[in-house]
Design an enzyme around this catalytic site. Sequence first.
Site, short mmCIF file in Angstrom:
data_model
loop_
_atom_site.label_atom_id
_atom_site.label_comp_id
_atom_site.label_asym_id
_atom_site.label_seq_id
_atom_site.Cartn_x
_atom_site.Cartn_y
_atom_site.Cartn_z
N ASP A 136 0.82 -1.21 0.00
CA ASP A 136 0.00 0.00 0.00
C ASP A 136 0.86 1.27 0.00
O ASP A 136 0.39 2.35 0.37
CB ASP A 136 -0.92 0.02 1.23
CG ASP A 136 -2.21 -0.75 1.00
OD1 ASP A 136 -2.42 -1.21 -0.13
OD2 ASP A 136 -2.99 -0.92 1.95
N ASP A 195 4.13 -9.15 9.25
CA ASP A 195 4.37 -7.74 8.98
C ASP A 195 5.73 -7.58 8.32
O ASP A 195 6.56 -8.50 8.33
CB ASP A 195 4.30 -6.92 10.26
CG ASP A 195 2.86 -6.67 10.71
OD1 ASP A 195 1.93 -6.97 9.92
OD2 ASP A 195 2.66 -6.20 11.84
N ASP A 197 8.49 -6.23 9.00
CA ASP A 197 9.74 -6.35 9.74
C ASP A 197 9.91 -7.73 10.36
O ASP A 197 10.86 -7.94 11.14
CB ASP A 197 9.80 -5.29 10.84
CG ASP A 197 8.64 -5.40 11.82
OD1 ASP A 197 7.49 -5.48 11.35
OD2 ASP A 197 8.87 -5.40 13.04
N ASP A 289 -6.96 -7.22 13.98
CA ASP A 289 -6.53 -8.56 14.39
C ASP A 289 -7.33 -9.06 15.59
O ASP A 289 -7.82 -10.19 15.62
CB ASP A 289 -5.03 -8.57 14.68
CG ASP A 289 -4.57 -7.35 15.47
OD1 ASP A 289 -5.43 -6.64 16.05
OD2 ASP A 289 -3.36 -7.09 15.51
#
Length: 542
Positions: A136, A195, A197, A289
Amino acid sequence: MVESQPKFFIPDSIQGVNIDVAAQIRMVWEVIKAPLIVPLLNVGVYISLAMALMLFMERVYMGIVIILVKLFWKKPHQRYKFEPLQEDEELGNTNFPVVLVQIPMFNEKEVYKVSIGAACNLSWPADRLVIQVLDDSTDPTIKQMVEVECQRWASKGINIVYQIRETRGGYKAGALKEGLKRNYVKHCEYVAIFDADFRPEPDFLRRSIPFLVGNPDIALVQARWRFVNANECILTRMQEMSLDYHFTVEQEVGSATHAFFGFNGTAGVWRIAAINEAGGWKDRTTVEDMDLAVRASLRGWKFLYLGDLQAKSELPSTLRAFRFQQHRWSCGPANLFRKMVMEIVRNKKVKFWKKVYVIYSFFFVRKIIAHMVTFFFYCVVIPLTILIPEVHVPIWGAVYIPSVITILNSVGTPRSIHLLFYWILFENVMSLHRTKATFIGLLEYGRANEWVVTEKLGDSVNNNKNKSADAAKKNNVIKAPPKKTRSKFVERLNLLELGFAAFLFLCGCYDFVHGKHNYFIYLFLQTITFTIVGFGYVGTIV
């Protein structure tokens, strides 16, 4: 002829104010203190003590259960069916389910290669794995860099797809939801989410997927986070202490007792059928989540936490990034509680005690009371009782209960036990920010749906330092560090924290001169911590 001077009539009360303003203020204070201020502060003390007791009992309960879990509970592979997946000589890889790996990202310049590389190195048959990079990003340069990285791995035979959207509608939830709609993932049974990282080990899927394959009532397998930059600065050490307790105790207890806990948003594997049955991803809060996890649990699905399955990740090392993250993590659960509490109460599929656990323990105590009691009791009520000695706080509430809670919180990170006292002071400061965010979520106003992606620095800080050092060596010139501009200094200022530092300093001075409890020691230390955070001198300065 002498001019006559104008004469003014000054009432006695105004003359009194002019003569002795302090005396007038003292008189008004004495008039309202006994009938108004003292009763209000007493109510504040009683409410704070009640909240402190609730948090204390919750922590003691969690401590007892985690000891029982560690000593007597069966391990996950003993409680649930677990059979390692193996390649079959006749069937080949067909006994492996098709797994989708989703990597949502937004302008992740510093870390995108890490997560993509880790996902592409997962030990799973290539023809049974689909990797979906949901980008995004709004920076065209970063988008091009991510796409090129995907193409590089695709040229090696990895089934990786670079996916973009026209708008960022729904933020992360919108990206994940859009990704599941693609035709090329319709045959996938499970989805692993990481994610940008996060760095899962190659055997991540082989250790998690068998639990889902062998137990059709399990919807989610959650792994533990480990932090590659925990030693970067004092800010990351403080975060490690808080998050280690969350994983070591809260997630473990929830999994062992009620097969329920909040999905951490990453480093987890979902059964796609459970996501669809629960209504899919929703963007009504900033904790999509947790929203999905609660809805799936209300439909009878079970969750499993694997503490020995770990994924490396990065902690926010700048104060600005940490504050944004904490706002989202505090505001979102409170807002979700507001929206779902009656749905939980009316649900017919889950047992009564599980409802009690979700509403009282999971939401009310941990997500709301924990923030409020830390701020109101230890940063507002106790300091005010110094200025109003008629109000008494029992020592068990002011000292004993917080000491026990703090000791119980420290079990997750024994290596940082020497930082415990500073961790208390720092958590008290952050409780101001979290309490504000909690009220925003409960009342659903202002920044209730604000989503700011947590900034990750990756190795950029160290790389920049090394580049500067190498350049200096080449030129044989020692360059002076660049001067901080005033604008940067102003950007770091947090006026609310500085205001509370002044308030606590005033209370500390008053206690030093007039007090009997020696609270001034704590108040001065807390003042210093508020001041440091107020000036922004915590974490990595970039």
